[in-house]
Design a protein around this motif. Structure first.
Motif, PDB file in Angstrom:
ATOM      1  N   GLY A  14       0.844  -1.188   0.000  1.00  0.00           N
ATOM      2  CA  GLY A  14       0.000   0.000   0.000  1.00  0.00           C
ATOM      3  C   GLY A  14       0.873   1.229   0.000  1.00  0.00           C
ATOM      4  N   LEU A  25      -2.615   2.415  -7.025  1.00  0.00           N
ATOM      5  CA  LEU A  25      -3.923   1.928  -7.493  1.00  0.00           C
ATOM      6  C   LEU A  25      -3.819   1.431  -8.931  1.00  0.00           C
ATOM      7  CD1 LEU A  25      -6.318   4.601  -5.948  1.00  0.00           C
ATOM      8  CD2 LEU A  25      -6.025   2.216  -5.239  1.00  0.00           C
ATOM      9  N   VAL A  29      -4.947  -2.415 -10.299  1.00  0.00           N
ATOM     10  CA  VAL A  29      -6.029  -2.720 -11.250  1.00  0.00           C
ATOM     11  C   VAL A  29      -5.544  -2.952 -12.680  1.00  0.00           C
ATOM     12  CG1 VAL A  29      -7.696  -1.447  -9.857  1.00  0.00           C
ATOM     13  CG2 VAL A  29      -6.576  -0.300 -11.789  1.00  0.00           C
ATOM     14  N   VAL A  34     -11.183  -2.239 -14.096  1.00  0.00           N
ATOM     15  CA  VAL A  34     -11.848  -1.421 -13.080  1.00  0.00           C
ATOM     16  C   VAL A  34     -12.050  -0.009 -13.637  1.00  0.00           C
ATOM     17  CG1 VAL A  34     -11.594  -0.416 -10.761  1.00  0.00           C
ATOM     18  CG2 VAL A  34     -10.856  -2.770 -11.184  1.00  0.00           C
ATOM     19  N   LEU A  39     -11.676   4.080  -9.448  1.00  0.00           N
ATOM     20  CA  LEU A  39     -10.298   4.285  -8.989  1.00  0.00           C
ATOM     21  C   LEU A  39     -10.157   5.631  -8.272  1.00  0.00           C
ATOM     22  CD1 LEU A  39      -8.128   2.217  -9.434  1.00  0.00           C
ATOM     23  CD2 LEU A  39      -7.144   3.713 -11.173  1.00  0.00           C
ATOM     24  N   VAL A  42     -11.727   5.543  -4.888  1.00  0.00           N
ATOM     25  CA  VAL A  42     -10.882   4.847  -3.912  1.00  0.00           C
ATOM     26  C   VAL A  42      -9.668   5.708  -3.572  1.00  0.00           C
ATOM     27  CG1 VAL A  42      -9.489   2.780  -3.474  1.00  0.00           C
ATOM     28  CG2 VAL A  42     -11.695   2.576  -4.617  1.00  0.00           C
ATOM     29  N   SER A 110      -8.940 -18.465  -4.004  1.00  0.00           N
ATOM     30  CA  SER A 110      -9.498 -17.521  -4.995  1.00  0.00           C
ATOM     31  C   SER A 110      -8.307 -16.963  -5.760  1.00  0.00           C
ATOM     32  CB  SER A 110     -10.299 -16.341  -4.422  1.00  0.00           C
ATOM     33  OG  SER A 110      -9.473 -15.233  -4.091  1.00  0.00           O
ATOM     34  N   SER A 113      -6.771 -14.025  -3.632  1.00  0.00           N
ATOM     35  CA  SER A 113      -6.199 -14.346  -2.326  1.00  0.00           C
ATOM     36  C   SER A 113      -5.219 -15.509  -2.369  1.00  0.00           C
ATOM     37  CB  SER A 113      -7.320 -14.639  -1.319  1.00  0.00           C
ATOM     38  OG  SER A 113      -8.211 -15.609  -1.817  1.00  0.00           O
ATOM     39  N   TYR A 117      -0.956 -14.583  -5.571  1.00  0.00           N
ATOM     40  CA  TYR A 117       0.266 -14.623  -4.755  1.00  0.00           C
ATOM     41  C   TYR A 117       1.242 -15.670  -5.302  1.00  0.00           C
ATOM     42  CZ  TYR A 117      -1.847 -11.426  -1.383  1.00  0.00           C
ATOM     43  OH  TYR A 117      -2.410 -10.313  -0.791  1.00  0.00           O
ATOM     44  N   VAL A 174     -15.863 -10.551  -4.635  1.00  0.00           N
ATOM     45  CA  VAL A 174     -15.093 -10.851  -5.855  1.00  0.00           C
ATOM     46  C   VAL A 174     -16.098 -11.179  -6.950  1.00  0.00           C
ATOM     47  CG1 VAL A 174     -13.079 -11.745  -4.559  1.00  0.00           C
ATOM     48  CG2 VAL A 174     -14.818 -13.343  -5.381  1.00  0.00           C
ATOM     49  N   PRO A 175     -15.684 -11.075  -8.209  1.00  0.00           N
ATOM     50  CA  PRO A 175     -16.597 -11.457  -9.290  1.00  0.00           C
ATOM     51  C   PRO A 175     -17.012 -12.924  -9.126  1.00  0.00           C
ATOM     52  CG  PRO A 175     -14.626 -10.373 -10.159  1.00  0.00           C
ATOM     53  CD  PRO A 175     -14.381 -10.622  -8.705  1.00  0.00           C
ATOM     54  N   SER A 217     -15.601  -3.888  -6.414  1.00  0.00           N
ATOM     55  CA  SER A 217     -14.887  -3.085  -7.409  1.00  0.00           C
ATOM     56  C   SER A 217     -15.405  -3.513  -8.781  1.00  0.00           C
ATOM     57  CB  SER A 217     -13.390  -3.344  -7.234  1.00  0.00           C
ATOM     58  OG  SER A 217     -12.652  -2.757  -8.263  1.00  0.00           O
ATOM     59  N   TRP A 224     -20.859  -9.642  -8.991  1.00  0.00           N
ATOM     60  CA  TRP A 224     -19.958  -9.939  -7.863  1.00  0.00           C
ATOM     61  C   TRP A 224     -20.790 -10.546  -6.744  1.00  0.00           C
ATOM     62  CZ3 TRP A 224     -14.852  -7.320  -6.583  1.00  0.00           C
ATOM     63  CH2 TRP A 224     -14.185  -6.889  -7.756  1.00  0.00           C
ATOM     64  N   PHE A 251      -9.981 -10.766   6.017  1.00  0.00           N
ATOM     65  CA  PHE A 251      -8.745  -9.975   6.019  1.00  0.00           C
ATOM     66  C   PHE A 251      -7.910 -10.334   7.236  1.00  0.00           C
ATOM     67  CE2 PHE A 251     -11.953  -7.088   4.020  1.00  0.00           C
ATOM     68  CZ  PHE A 251     -11.422  -7.073   2.749  1.00  0.00           C
ATOM     69  N   MET A 256      -6.795  -0.626   4.809  1.00  0.00           N
ATOM     70  CA  MET A 256      -7.721   0.390   4.313  1.00  0.00           C
ATOM     71  C   MET A 256      -9.126  -0.148   4.042  1.00  0.00           C
ATOM     72  SD  MET A 256      -7.609   3.473   4.040  1.00  0.00           S
ATOM     73  CE  MET A 256      -6.517   4.600   3.314  1.00  0.00           C
ATOM     74  N   GLU A 257      -9.235  -1.377   3.550  1.00  0.00           N
ATOM     75  CA  GLU A 257     -10.567  -1.921   3.262  1.00  0.00           C
ATOM     76  C   GLU A 257     -11.369  -2.055   4.564  1.00  0.00           C
ATOM     77  OE1 GLU A 257      -9.595  -1.608  -0.061  1.00  0.00           O
ATOM     78  OE2 GLU A 257     -10.543  -3.489  -0.659  1.00  0.00           O
TER      79      GLU A 257
HETATM   80  C1  HT9 Z   1     -10.192 -11.287  -2.269  1.00  0.00           C
HETATM   81  C2  HT9 Z   1      -9.502  -9.963  -2.047  1.00  0.00           C
HETATM   82  C3  HT9 Z   1      -8.755  -9.592  -0.944  1.00  0.00           C
HETATM   83  C4  HT9 Z   1      -8.471 -10.429   0.291  1.00  0.00           C
HETATM   84  C5  HT9 Z   1      -7.249 -11.281   0.087  1.00  0.00           C
HETATM   85  C6  HT9 Z   1      -5.939 -10.511   0.173  1.00  0.00           C
HETATM   86  O1  HT9 Z   1      -5.736  -9.810   1.175  1.00  0.00           O
HETATM   87  O2  HT9 Z   1      -5.147 -10.583  -0.765  1.00  0.00           O
HETATM   88  C7  HT9 Z   1      -8.289  -8.253  -1.169  1.00  0.00           C
HETATM   89  C8  HT9 Z   1      -7.458  -7.531  -0.296  1.00  0.00           C
HETATM   90  C9  HT9 Z   1      -7.053  -6.196  -0.444  1.00  0.00           C
HETATM   91  N1  HT9 Z   1      -7.492  -5.306  -1.384  1.00  0.00           N
HETATM   92  C10 HT9 Z   1      -6.840  -4.115  -1.172  1.00  0.00           C
HETATM   93  C11 HT9 Z   1      -6.981  -2.976  -1.971  1.00  0.00           C
HETATM   94  C12 HT9 Z   1      -7.632  -2.944  -3.212  1.00  0.00           C
HETATM   95  N2  HT9 Z   1      -8.303  -3.968  -3.844  1.00  0.00           N
HETATM   96  C13 HT9 Z   1      -8.774  -3.536  -5.082  1.00  0.00           C
HETATM   97  C14 HT9 Z   1      -9.457  -4.301  -6.025  1.00  0.00           C
HETATM   98  C15 HT9 Z   1      -9.830  -5.642  -5.908  1.00  0.00           C
HETATM   99  N3  HT9 Z   1      -9.669  -6.447  -4.805  1.00  0.00           N
HETATM  100  C16 HT9 Z   1     -10.153  -7.722  -5.084  1.00  0.00           C
HETATM  101  C17 HT9 Z   1     -10.163  -8.822  -4.198  1.00  0.00           C
HETATM  102  C18 HT9 Z   1      -9.513  -8.854  -2.959  1.00  0.00           C
HETATM  103  N4  HT9 Z   1      -8.766  -7.837  -2.389  1.00  0.00           N
HETATM  104  C19 HT9 Z   1     -10.643  -7.700  -6.425  1.00  0.00           C
HETATM  105  C20 HT9 Z   1     -11.242  -8.894  -7.126  1.00  0.00           C
HETATM  106  C21 HT9 Z   1     -10.443  -6.418  -6.935  1.00  0.00           C
HETATM  107  C22 HT9 Z   1     -10.764  -5.912  -8.325  1.00  0.00           C
HETATM  108  C23 HT9 Z   1      -9.534  -5.847  -9.181  1.00  0.00           C
HETATM  109  C24 HT9 Z   1      -9.010  -7.226  -9.445  1.00  0.00           C
HETATM  110  O3  HT9 Z   1      -9.700  -8.003 -10.112  1.00  0.00           O
HETATM  111  O4  HT9 Z   1      -7.901  -7.531  -8.981  1.00  0.00           O
HETATM  112  C25 HT9 Z   1      -8.378  -2.173  -5.245  1.00  0.00           C
HETATM  113  C26 HT9 Z   1      -8.635  -1.329  -6.496  1.00  0.00           C
HETATM  114  C27 HT9 Z   1      -9.595  -0.239  -6.237  1.00  0.00           C
HETATM  115  C28 HT9 Z   1     -10.991  -0.746  -5.945  1.00  0.00           C
HETATM  116  O5  HT9 Z   1     -11.263  -1.078  -4.809  1.00  0.00           O
HETATM  117  O6  HT9 Z   1     -11.786  -0.797  -6.887  1.00  0.00           O
HETATM  118  C29 HT9 Z   1      -7.689  -1.797  -4.074  1.00  0.00           C
HETATM  119  C30 HT9 Z   1      -7.093  -0.457  -3.743  1.00  0.00           C
HETATM  120  C31 HT9 Z   1      -5.953  -4.234  -0.056  1.00  0.00           C
HETATM  121  C32 HT9 Z   1      -5.002  -3.153   0.481  1.00  0.00           C
HETATM  122  C33 HT9 Z   1      -5.646  -2.288   1.520  1.00  0.00           C
HETATM  123  C34 HT9 Z   1      -4.746  -1.173   1.954  1.00  0.00           C
HETATM  124  O7  HT9 Z   1      -4.147  -0.459   1.139  1.00  0.00           O
HETATM  125  O8  HT9 Z   1      -4.622  -0.977   3.184  1.00  0.00           O
HETATM  126  C35 HT9 Z   1      -6.077  -5.538   0.401  1.00  0.00           C
HETATM  127  C36 HT9 Z   1      -5.328  -6.199   1.538  1.00  0.00           C
END
Ligand code: HT9
Ligand code: FE2
Length: 324
Positions: A14, A25, A29, A34, A39, A42, A110, A113, A117, A174-175, A217, A224, A251, A256-257
């Motif tokens: 982050g 960001l 994405v 997205v 964006l 966010v 997923s 997640s 990775y 998630v989708p 998102s 989704w 989480f 931030m989420e």
């Molecule tokens: C399943 C899942 C986890 C949990 C598993 C894991 O922890 O890995 C997770 C964690 C997180 N997601 C985070 C932030 C964001 N996720 C986004 C967008 C997306 N997340 C998705 C899924 C997940 N996300 C998906 C399907 C998208 C759409 C784009 C794509 O298909 O990939 C966007 C784009 C903007 C928006 O929200 O549209 C942001 C900024 C942060 C960091 C927070 C911080 O900065 O403190 C964390 C830990």
């Protein structure tokens, strides 16, 4: 028993300065369709927190806690922002690390997640000459250490909101195409989160709970997982519920989420509805969560995931979204 000469925490990453928010960001994405408006919306959440995502400090805290309990060096690298995993792997190679346990900060199957990775690890190790071998530790959504940490924090929130509060577990939406893909143990995202929620609910003596979604998102025409947590709070208020405890089961730190989508947005919705609400802490650096990581390192080396698991489109046809 597996032999690792290091541990590396692999996380999302982050920004920590206002000018880094948009580039971060864009990394998140890239190629994922997205919409720009989403964006920028966010971006405003991050700028409202001074352009600093809490997630990096939470990773540093986890590394510090792990250093006290494991007897190998602990490293940390991210997918979307500095320190990037490839730079960390380069340092590990320079330090002579040969085989490292990789702990990804996400508990379930997923693409987002898990598979992503795995891809991060493959890309980072391919980019570095003489890179160490990174062995990704298994999913931990139903591990007693994770469950105990979440249950402990859920007790705390129940003390705040009242024992009668309804338990509402939340995870990142998630989708449906992503939710359908099965993980290495056959289960998929939603089923694993439901199993984790049931374990935590049982640990605090509740047999009834909800699992809902947050942080949607993507483009509006793509289905989704639903319902969204704020819509669900409205529904609960309509049914006469007076108090809720939100438990961010999807989480592992208060990033931030959690800080924005739950503590800011959902909290405002609850206040508007006259619902008493408390939010349970995430696993973070809870001692049982930290010792769980040490326990996972002591297990026999996990088999690598089959090439098809957690791959978008590999699952059964997505179910139709719930309508309410
Ligand atoms: C399943 C899942 C986890 C949990 C598993 C894991 O922890 O890995 C997770 C964690 C997180 N997601 C985070 C932030 C964001 N996720 C986004 C967008 C997306 N997340 C998705 C899924 C997940 N996300 C998906 C399907 C998208 C759409 C784009 C794509 O298909 O990939 C966007 C784009 C903007 C928006 O929200 O549209 C942001 C900024 C942060 C960091 C927070 C911080 O900065 O403190 C964390 C830990
Ligand atoms: Fe996300």
């Amino acid at each position: 028993m597996a032999k690792y000469d290091a541990l590396v925490v692999v996380s999302f990453g982050g920004p920590e300065r206002p000018e880094d928010v948009l580039p971060f960001l864009e990394n998140v994405v890239r190629g994922r369709g997205v919409p720009r408006e989403r964006l920028l919306e966010v971006e405003a959440h991050y700028q409202g927190f001074g352009g600093v995502s809490p997630i990096n400090q939470q990773c540093r805290d986890l590394v510090a806690a792990l250093e006290k309990v494991v007897d190998v060096p602990v490293y940390w690298g991210n997918r979307n922002w500095h320190p990037y995993l490839a730079d960390t792997v380069r340092q590990m190679a320079a330090d002579g690390v040969r085989t490292a346990a990789a702990f990804a900060t996400a508990a379930t199957s997923s693409y987002s997640s898990c598979r992503q990775y795995i891809e991060d690890i493959a890309r980072a190790t391919a980019a570095v000459p003489d890179a160490p071998r990174l062995v990704k530790l298994p999913h931990f959504y139903d591990h007693p250490g994770f469950v105990a940490a979440m249950a402990d924090h859920t007790w705390g929130a129940l003390a705040e909101a009242g024992e009668d509060a309804r338990l509402v577990f939340t995870a990142h939406s998630v989708p449906l195409s992503m939710a359908a893909a099965a993980g290495p143990r056959g289960g998929a995202y939603e089923a694993e989160l439901r199993a984790a929620s049931a374990l935590v609910a049982a640990a605090v003596g509740k047999d009834d709970f909800d699992l809902v979604w947050q942080s949607r998102s993507g483009p509006p025409q793509v289905p989704w997982l639903e319902p969204d947590v704020c819509d669900h709070l409205e529904e609960l208020a309509r049914q006469g519920t007076e108090a809720v405890v939100l438990v961010p089961i999807g989480f592992v730190s208060d990033h931030m989420e959690v800080k924005y989508d739950l503590d800011t947005e959902a909290a405002a919705k609850a206040a508007e509805l006259g619902l008493r609400m408390a939010r349970a802490g995430t696993a973070g650096t809870h001692p049982r969560f930290v010792s769980m990581i040490k326990e996972l390192m002591a297990e026999p080396e996990p088999a690598a995931c089959p090439a098809t698991c957690c791959v978008i489109g590999s699952g059964r046809p997505a179910r139709t979204p719930a309508t309410s």
